[in-house]
Motif scaffolding. Structure first.
Motif, PDB file in Angstrom:
ATOM      1  N   VAL A  79     -15.846  -7.757 -12.466  1.00 36.92           N
ATOM      2  CA  VAL A  79     -14.866  -8.667 -12.861  1.00 36.92           C
ATOM      3  C   VAL A  79     -14.767  -9.839 -12.192  1.00 36.92           C
ATOM      4  O   VAL A  79     -14.446  -9.907 -11.117  1.00 36.92           O
ATOM      5  CB  VAL A  79     -13.354  -8.054 -13.448  1.00 36.92           C
ATOM      6  CG1 VAL A  79     -12.486  -9.045 -14.250  1.00 36.92           C
ATOM      7  CG2 VAL A  79     -13.400  -6.753 -13.881  1.00 36.92           C
ATOM      8  N   THR A  80     -15.195 -11.193 -12.639  1.00 32.67           N
ATOM      9  CA  THR A  80     -15.082 -12.364 -12.076  1.00 32.67           C
ATOM     10  C   THR A  80     -13.792 -13.315 -12.649  1.00 32.67           C
ATOM     11  O   THR A  80     -13.969 -13.335 -13.919  1.00 32.67           O
ATOM     12  CB  THR A  80     -16.248 -13.165 -12.289  1.00 32.67           C
ATOM     13  OG1 THR A  80     -17.504 -12.421 -11.755  1.00 32.67           O
ATOM     14  CG2 THR A  80     -16.160 -14.390 -11.686  1.00 32.67           C
ATOM     15  N   ARG A 127     -19.995  -6.423 -17.540  1.00 29.91           N
ATOM     16  CA  ARG A 127     -19.622  -7.395 -16.693  1.00 29.91           C
ATOM     17  C   ARG A 127     -18.675  -8.443 -17.525  1.00 29.91           C
ATOM     18  O   ARG A 127     -19.009  -8.603 -18.560  1.00 29.91           O
ATOM     19  CB  ARG A 127     -20.944  -8.250 -16.199  1.00 29.91           C
ATOM     20  CG  ARG A 127     -22.060  -7.625 -15.635  1.00 29.91           C
ATOM     21  CD  ARG A 127     -23.254  -8.180 -15.822  1.00 29.91           C
ATOM     22  NE  ARG A 127     -23.856  -8.215 -17.140  1.00 29.91           N
ATOM     23  CZ  ARG A 127     -24.782  -8.968 -17.304  1.00 29.91           C
ATOM     24  NH1 ARG A 127     -25.736  -9.405 -16.325  1.00 29.91           N
ATOM     25  NH2 ARG A 127     -25.154  -8.828 -18.550  1.00 29.91           N
ATOM     26  N   VAL A 128     -17.578  -8.661 -16.807  1.00 30.20           N
ATOM     27  CA  VAL A 128     -16.478  -9.327 -17.358  1.00 30.20           C
ATOM     28  C   VAL A 128     -16.276 -10.441 -16.781  1.00 30.20           C
ATOM     29  O   VAL A 128     -16.142 -10.423 -15.295  1.00 30.20           O
ATOM     30  CB  VAL A 128     -15.349  -8.652 -17.742  1.00 30.20           C
ATOM     31  CG1 VAL A 128     -13.913  -9.027 -18.667  1.00 30.20           C
ATOM     32  CG2 VAL A 128     -15.411  -7.301 -18.274  1.00 30.20           C
ATOM     33  N   VAL A 129     -15.968 -11.653 -17.478  1.00 33.86           N
ATOM     34  CA  VAL A 129     -15.572 -12.950 -16.856  1.00 33.86           C
ATOM     35  C   VAL A 129     -14.019 -13.198 -17.449  1.00 33.86           C
ATOM     36  O   VAL A 129     -14.136 -13.525 -18.668  1.00 33.86           O
ATOM     37  CB  VAL A 129     -16.423 -14.255 -16.973  1.00 33.86           C
ATOM     38  CG1 VAL A 129     -15.843 -15.444 -16.348  1.00 33.86           C
ATOM     39  CG2 VAL A 129     -17.798 -13.978 -16.313  1.00 33.86           C
ATOM     40  N   ILE A 174      -4.884  -8.960 -15.617  1.00 35.89           N
ATOM     41  CA  ILE A 174      -6.196  -8.298 -16.566  1.00 35.89           C
ATOM     42  C   ILE A 174      -7.090  -7.681 -15.207  1.00 35.89           C
ATOM     43  O   ILE A 174      -7.641  -6.627 -15.355  1.00 35.89           O
ATOM     44  CB  ILE A 174      -6.501  -9.202 -17.411  1.00 35.89           C
ATOM     45  CG1 ILE A 174      -5.615  -9.537 -18.485  1.00 35.89           C
ATOM     46  CG2 ILE A 174      -7.913  -8.655 -17.957  1.00 35.89           C
ATOM     47  CD1 ILE A 174      -6.025 -10.537 -19.592  1.00 35.89           C
ATOM     48  N   VAL A 175      -7.203  -8.894 -14.250  1.00 33.46           N
ATOM     49  CA  VAL A 175      -8.403  -8.589 -13.381  1.00 33.46           C
ATOM     50  C   VAL A 175      -8.474  -7.223 -12.712  1.00 33.46           C
ATOM     51  O   VAL A 175      -9.400  -6.154 -12.848  1.00 33.46           O
ATOM     52  CB  VAL A 175      -8.802  -9.726 -12.328  1.00 33.46           C
ATOM     53  CG1 VAL A 175      -9.760  -9.162 -11.250  1.00 33.46           C
ATOM     54  CG2 VAL A 175      -9.203 -10.958 -13.034  1.00 33.46           C
ATOM     55  N   GLY A 182     -14.273  -5.204  -3.610  1.00 35.99           N
ATOM     56  CA  GLY A 182     -15.860  -5.772  -4.259  1.00 35.99           C
ATOM     57  C   GLY A 182     -16.063  -5.670  -5.950  1.00 35.99           C
ATOM     58  O   GLY A 182     -16.832  -5.825  -6.379  1.00 35.99           O
ATOM     59  N   ARG A 183     -14.779  -5.019  -6.477  1.00 35.38           N
ATOM     60  CA  ARG A 183     -14.871  -4.867  -7.758  1.00 35.38           C
ATOM     61  C   ARG A 183     -14.635  -5.956  -8.668  1.00 35.38           C
ATOM     62  O   ARG A 183     -14.815  -6.175  -9.917  1.00 35.38           O
ATOM     63  CB  ARG A 183     -13.952  -3.725  -8.219  1.00 35.38           C
ATOM     64  CG  ARG A 183     -13.820  -2.407  -7.558  1.00 35.38           C
ATOM     65  CD  ARG A 183     -12.867  -1.304  -8.109  1.00 35.38           C
ATOM     66  NE  ARG A 183     -11.647  -1.674  -8.005  1.00 35.38           N
ATOM     67  CZ  ARG A 183     -10.991  -1.520  -6.943  1.00 35.38           C
ATOM     68  NH1 ARG A 183     -11.118  -0.904  -5.873  1.00 35.38           N
ATOM     69  NH2 ARG A 183      -9.440  -1.833  -7.079  1.00 35.38           N
ATOM     70  N   ALA A 184     -13.977  -7.025  -7.844  1.00 33.60           N
ATOM     71  CA  ALA A 184     -13.777  -8.466  -8.543  1.00 33.60           C
ATOM     72  C   ALA A 184     -13.976  -9.576  -7.748  1.00 33.60           C
ATOM     73  O   ALA A 184     -14.042  -9.192  -6.260  1.00 33.60           O
ATOM     74  CB  ALA A 184     -12.084  -8.111  -8.872  1.00 33.60           C
ATOM     75  N   SER A 185     -14.181 -10.474  -8.009  1.00 36.59           N
ATOM     76  CA  SER A 185     -14.426 -11.696  -7.202  1.00 36.59           C
ATOM     77  C   SER A 185     -13.764 -12.977  -8.014  1.00 36.59           C
ATOM     78  O   SER A 185     -13.330 -12.952  -9.291  1.00 36.59           O
ATOM     79  CB  SER A 185     -15.947 -12.102  -7.280  1.00 36.59           C
ATOM     80  OG  SER A 185     -16.675 -12.317  -8.364  1.00 36.59           O
ATOM     81  N   VAL A 186     -13.630 -14.146  -7.328  1.00 35.38           N
ATOM     82  CA  VAL A 186     -13.143 -15.299  -7.918  1.00 35.38           C
ATOM     83  C   VAL A 186     -14.181 -16.456  -7.567  1.00 35.38           C
ATOM     84  O   VAL A 186     -14.835 -16.412  -6.482  1.00 35.38           O
ATOM     85  CB  VAL A 186     -11.862 -15.720  -6.979  1.00 35.38           C
ATOM     86  CG1 VAL A 186     -11.244 -17.086  -7.275  1.00 35.38           C
ATOM     87  CG2 VAL A 186     -10.931 -14.709  -7.066  1.00 35.38           C
ATOM     88  N   VAL A 187     -14.141 -17.203  -8.467  1.00 29.69           N
ATOM     89  CA  VAL A 187     -15.043 -18.177  -8.365  1.00 29.69           C
ATOM     90  C   VAL A 187     -14.342 -19.647  -9.061  1.00 29.69           C
ATOM     91  O   VAL A 187     -13.660 -19.771  -9.835  1.00 29.69           O
ATOM     92  CB  VAL A 187     -16.328 -18.323  -9.510  1.00 29.69           C
ATOM     93  CG1 VAL A 187     -16.913 -19.622  -9.647  1.00 29.69           C
ATOM     94  CG2 VAL A 187     -17.371 -17.116  -9.090  1.00 29.69           C
TER      95      VAL A 187
END
Length: 501
Positions: free
Chosen positions: A200-201, A176-178, A189-190, A305-310
């Motif tokens: 990845v977030t 799990r990568v932020v 990178i993401v 769904g492999r990455a997300s944004v917060v």
């Protein structure tokens, strides 16, 4: 002490280009390149994070004398590095490079009209003497990126590092990568690590304007099949320059229209609720550098769904990840800080004229490439709103024009001297890395020639064809250089942006 006509600092994209122009336009001039690291390439050798690529098309990021012939216009780092190194090898430039020579001091003596440059080397300090000093060391510190300390960082049980110092032994598979940041580095990178990471977030404090475009330029590739390489290259280069210029100027005069256009493009990539929550910046397009997403790879990673944004702020770190100020948490095995660059001028070297230290932020910029009152020194600083090399090529061409003019006049000193008061103009961009450097960057005014126009088409005409003797640039015999106007009032900088990069 080695005696030279021109000393170039930096063997990256700019320095290799400078050497090529010098050999082409001023053959016979003695020159050397001082490079602090052990390899050619600058940025493209330094950055090693997954997916490293250009965020400008290679038809404008490439040199004006060497066509880019690869299929992809938005190129990856290894291909750009090979392009730079091939240019150095084919131009016979490699033999002029002194590796592991970090310039720490440069002093100009008006009585001899020469620079004395001191470089740290593994064998101790070494000195060089040169008529002209051409600083091509880039605009940021290779050693010290913007790396803000996060509360509780020492408690985190996983790995945490800045993207500029990406560990080559890092294994992110199934982790799990932020990624903290929302600029070009984070957006590169993401999607690249999301292919193998568990998730990845991208954690951003505030949204960044992004736009997608194809990595390959179909028209360029078609033209290259029917036209000579250089002809096709110049046609596409000119088209891209004109389009970039038009978009930038429209963003300045009609920001609401351009903002709406980019939002419409984003809505074709992502759901409306995602765009509203995470992709609607508080600033207008081109108040900060536009973030490029080649082939929609970043958007595709989000949709899959492999990455997300917060969008939130870091509260503190604990053993298992990040606790946000909202109270939510992001569990992580790896935290990557893509928090931006630390800008510096003149490669971080100390500069003096006749024993008086020169502080760049106390001097006005002349034509975007010289400092008032500083003789025989040019520096390469690319455009914020277009490709770096567009300005680099022009600066190097100007340096060659200047050398020839000095020779023809038999005047060994060329120095821009300000004799009238000018009004400060704020820095062009509100980007965090630019605003953090307001006490480092040279001043600029609202009037020529004491400003950086950020207009390639205008600069190209002026730098190539306008008379060098413009009433400001003075050609002199050896002797003291003194300004007749006292330092101006402090620069009024724009508010610090909240963007990560």
């Amino acid at each position: 002490m080695e005696e030279l006509d021109v000393l170039i600092v930096g063997a990256g994209l700019s320095g290799i280009g400078a050497a090529w122009h010098l050999q082409d336009k001023c053959p016979g001039k003695r020159y050397a390149i001082l490079e602090a690291r052990e390899a050619i390439g600058g940025t493209w050798d330094l950055f090693r994070y997954p997916g490293i690529r250009s965020d400008s098309d290679m038809f404008t990021l490439g040199y004006n004398f060497r066509p880019w012939t690869e299929q992809k216009a938005i190129a990856d780092g290894p291909n750009i590095l090979r392009y730079v190194r091939d240019t150095a090898r084919e131009g016979g430039i490699e033999q002029h490079i002194r590796f592991r020579h970090k310039v720490v001091d440069a002093s100009f003596d008006s009585t001899t009209a020469r620079w004395t440059v001191t470089a740290d080397t593994p064998d101790g300090a070494r000195r060089f003497s040169a008529r002209m000093l051409l600083m091509a060391a880039g605009y940021y510190s290779y050693d010290n990126p913007h790396n803000p300390h996060l509360d509780g960082e020492e408690r985190f049980a996983g790995r945490i590092f800045h993207a500029q110092h990406w560990p080559q032994d890092l294994d992110y598979r199934g982790k799990r990568v932020v990624v903290i940041g929302s600029g070009a580095t984070a957006v590169t990178i993401v999607p690249n690590i999301a292919r193998e990471a568990a998730h990845v977030t991208m954690l951003q404090r505030s949204p960044t304007w992004m736009v997608s475009r194809p990595a390959e330029d179909r028209l360029a590739n078609a033209l290259r099949r029917i036209l000579p390489p250089m002809m096709a290259y110049n046609l596409i280069r000119f088209r891209n320059v004109v389009m970039q210029n038009l978009v930038f100027k429209r963003a300045r005069t009609r920001p609401e229209t351009v903002n709406a256009r980019l939002t419409k493009m984003l809505l074709k990539e992502l759901p409306e609720e995602t765009v509203k929550a995470h992709f609607q910046p508080r600033y207008n397009v081109w108040e900060q550098r536009l973030c490029l997403v080649p082939d929609s790879d970043f958007f595709d990673a989000l949709k899959a769904g492999r990455a997300s944004v917060v969008t939130d702020h870091v509260g503190h770190l604990d053993e298992a990840g990040i606790v946000l100020k909202s109270g939510e948490r992001l569990d992580a095995d790896i935290i990557v800080k893509a928090t931006g660059l630390r800008m510096q001028m003149l490669g971080g070297a100390g500069i003096s004229v006749d024993g008086v230290k020169v502080e760049p932020n106390e001097r006005y910029v002349y034509r975007g490439m010289m400092l008032e009152g500083v003789p025989n020194l040019l520096y390469v600083f690319g455009y914020f709103n277009a490709s770096w090399t567009l300005r680099a090529d022009l600066t190097c061409e100007y340096a060659c024009r200047l050398l020839k003019e000095m020779d023809s006049r038999d005047t060994p000193v060329a120095v821009p001297v300000r004799t009238v008061a000018v009004e400060d103009e704020p820095l062009l961009l509100t980007s965090g890395y630019v605003q953090r450097a307001k006490d480092v960057l040279p001043r600029q005014s609202s009037t020529d020639p004491w400003r950086d126009t950020q207009d390639y088409l205008r600069d190209r005409k002026s730098i190539r064809h306008a008379p060098l003797d413009d009433g400001v640039l003075q050609f002199r015999k050896p002797g003291p250089v003194t300004a007749t106007v006292p330092p101006a009032a402090p620069v009024k900088a724009l508010p610090l942006a909240e963007a990560a990069e």
